[in-house]
Design a protein around this motif. Structure first.
Motif, short mmCIF file in Angstrom:
data_model
loop_
_atom_site.label_atom_id
_atom_site.label_comp_id
_atom_site.label_asym_id
_atom_site.label_seq_id
_atom_site.Cartn_x
_atom_site.Cartn_y
_atom_site.Cartn_z
N ILE A 25 0.82 -1.21 0.00
CA ILE A 25 0.00 0.00 0.00
C ILE A 25 0.86 1.26 0.00
O ILE A 25 0.45 2.31 -0.52
N ALA A 26 2.06 1.19 0.52
CA ALA A 26 2.94 2.36 0.57
C ALA A 26 3.36 2.82 -0.82
O ALA A 26 3.76 3.98 -1.00
N LEU A 27 3.27 1.94 -1.83
CA LEU A 27 3.69 2.30 -3.18
C LEU A 27 2.65 3.12 -3.93
O LEU A 27 2.99 3.81 -4.89
N LEU A 28 1.39 3.05 -3.50
CA LEU A 28 0.34 3.76 -4.25
C LEU A 28 0.53 5.27 -4.14
O LEU A 28 0.72 5.80 -3.05
N PRO A 29 0.46 5.98 -5.25
CA PRO A 29 0.47 7.44 -5.19
C PRO A 29 -0.71 7.95 -4.37
O PRO A 29 -1.72 7.26 -4.19
N ASP A 30 -0.59 9.17 -3.87
CA ASP A 30 -1.61 9.72 -2.99
C ASP A 30 -3.00 9.71 -3.62
O ASP A 30 -3.99 9.39 -2.95
N ASP A 31 -3.08 10.04 -4.91
CA ASP A 31 -4.39 10.08 -5.56
C ASP A 31 -5.02 8.70 -5.62
O ASP A 31 -6.24 8.55 -5.44
N ASP A 32 -4.21 7.68 -5.89
CA ASP A 32 -4.74 6.31 -5.95
C ASP A 32 -5.13 5.82 -4.56
O ASP A 32 -6.11 5.09 -4.39
N ASP A 52 -12.36 11.37 9.33
CA ASP A 52 -11.01 10.87 9.10
C ASP A 52 -10.57 11.12 7.66
O ASP A 52 -9.41 11.50 7.41
N LEU A 53 -11.47 10.90 6.72
CA LEU A 53 -11.13 11.12 5.31
C LEU A 53 -10.77 12.58 5.06
O LEU A 53 -9.80 12.88 4.33
N LEU A 54 -11.52 13.49 5.65
CA LEU A 54 -11.21 14.91 5.48
C LEU A 54 -9.87 15.25 6.11
O LEU A 54 -9.08 16.03 5.55
N ARG A 55 -9.58 14.67 7.27
CA ARG A 55 -8.28 14.89 7.92
C ARG A 55 -7.13 14.33 7.07
O ARG A 55 -6.01 14.84 7.11
N LEU A 56 -7.43 13.28 6.31
CA LEU A 56 -6.41 12.67 5.45
C LEU A 56 -6.17 13.50 4.19
O LEU A 56 -5.32 13.15 3.38
N GLY A 57 -6.93 14.56 4.03
CA GLY A 57 -6.70 15.45 2.90
C GLY A 57 -7.62 15.25 1.72
O GLY A 57 -7.42 15.87 0.67
N VAL A 58 -8.63 14.38 1.86
CA VAL A 58 -9.59 14.20 0.77
C VAL A 58 -10.52 15.42 0.75
O VAL A 58 -11.21 15.68 1.74
N PRO A 59 -10.54 16.18 -0.33
CA PRO A 59 -11.41 17.36 -0.37
C PRO A 59 -12.89 16.95 -0.31
O PRO A 59 -13.28 15.92 -0.85
N ARG A 60 -13.68 17.76 0.36
CA ARG A 60 -15.09 17.44 0.47
C ARG A 60 -15.75 17.32 -0.90
O ARG A 60 -16.60 16.47 -1.12
N ARG A 61 -15.33 18.16 -1.83
CA ARG A 61 -15.94 18.10 -3.17
C ARG A 61 -15.63 16.77 -3.85
O ARG A 61 -16.45 16.26 -4.62
N THR A 62 -14.46 16.19 -3.57
CA THR A 62 -14.11 14.90 -4.14
C THR A 62 -14.95 13.79 -3.51
O THR A 62 -15.41 12.87 -4.19
N LEU A 63 -15.14 13.88 -2.19
CA LEU A 63 -15.98 12.91 -1.51
C LEU A 63 -17.41 12.97 -2.05
O LEU A 63 -18.03 11.94 -2.32
#
Length: 248
Positions: free
Chosen positions: A24-31, A91-102
């Motif tokens: 899992i560490a190999l996946l880019p942030d977007d993936d 948690d997802l928002l804290r991880l940097g996932v934008p609300r618009r993406t969610l």
């Protein structure tokens, strides 16, 4: 019972070593974010899966355990405390996932299939003579044991972003890593056990004393594992791209 424990531990290890979870560490942030957003839809299916199983259960002892676990997903009847699904969003928002993406995210075909297959597995289990054993096995293995394995694998990637001033700020992923885990073998669990997996295992271990139950227990766990594995298979192309980019 020891053989069933050993077989189960083998299935758990097979899942832990799924390429996507192992690397899992190999996946880019977007993936990685895309994986978490798809996994969110599986989490949203958790409570209706429990509700469906509860509808089909006839065993009163198993029903009580399942009801307690389901009610823990909504810890405040007054509406002042977030549900576990809301904790996941935070948690997802804290991880940097934008609300618009969610908001814009939708279940992929593979994710929708994993959810459909879960409902079908539960519905099919309810039609068997040993429905109680099968249903409780699904709730425990699909809904608790393997979930803890998933979050155990994902957590090192999340921890830096969900830790502030040395404190673990995760409201969903880390708590579920802990309280869903298989902490004891099937032979030593009790209702005093702290994890959801072990509480369900107390009744399962009693039902397993019935004739010919061992094979059905193994079969049900295998089918649950296949569903979980199928969900993560959809991210294998992203992992291969990442490996190619790093020369790994």
């Amino acid at each position: 019972m020891r053989e069933l424990d050993e077989n189960e531990d083998g299935l758990i290890e097979r899942f832990r070593t799924h390429p996507v979870l192992a690397d899992i560490a190999l996946l880019p942030d977007d993936d990685f974010a895309a994986l978490l957003l798809q996994r969110r839809f599986v989490s949203l299916a958790f409570t209706p899966s429990y509700d469906l199983a509860i509808d089909l259960l006839g065993d009163e002892a198993g029903l009580r355990i399942a009801r307690i676990i389901l009610r823990e997903e909504y810890p405040d009847g007054q509406g002042r405390t977030r549900s576990h699904r809301e904790d996941m969003k935070e948690d997802l928002l804290r991880l940097g996932v934008p609300r618009r993406t969610l908001v814009a995210s939708r279940p992929s075909e593979a994710t929708a299939r994993a959810i459909r297959d879960t409902f079908e597995l539960i519905a099919d289990a309810g039609g068997h003579d040993d429905a109680d054993l099968r249903l409780l096995t699904i709730l425990r293995f699909w809904g608790e044991v393997l979930v803890s394995v998933e979050y155990e694998r994902l957590w090192p990637r999340m921890e830096p972003l969900l830790t502030e001033d040395g404190r673990n700020r995760s409201r969903f992923y880390y708590p579920h890593l802990v309280h869903d885990a298989k902490a004891h073998p099937l032979t030593t669990v009790s209702l005093l056990s702290a994890t959801h997996s072990d509480r369900l295992a107390t009744r399962i271990s009693e039902l397993l004393t019935r004739e010919e139950s061992a094979g059905r227990f193994r079969e049900t766990e295998e089918r649950a594992l296949d569903i979980k594995t199928g969900f993560y298979d959809q991210f294998l192309p992203a992992l291969e791209r990442a490996r190619a980019g790093t020369g790994a």
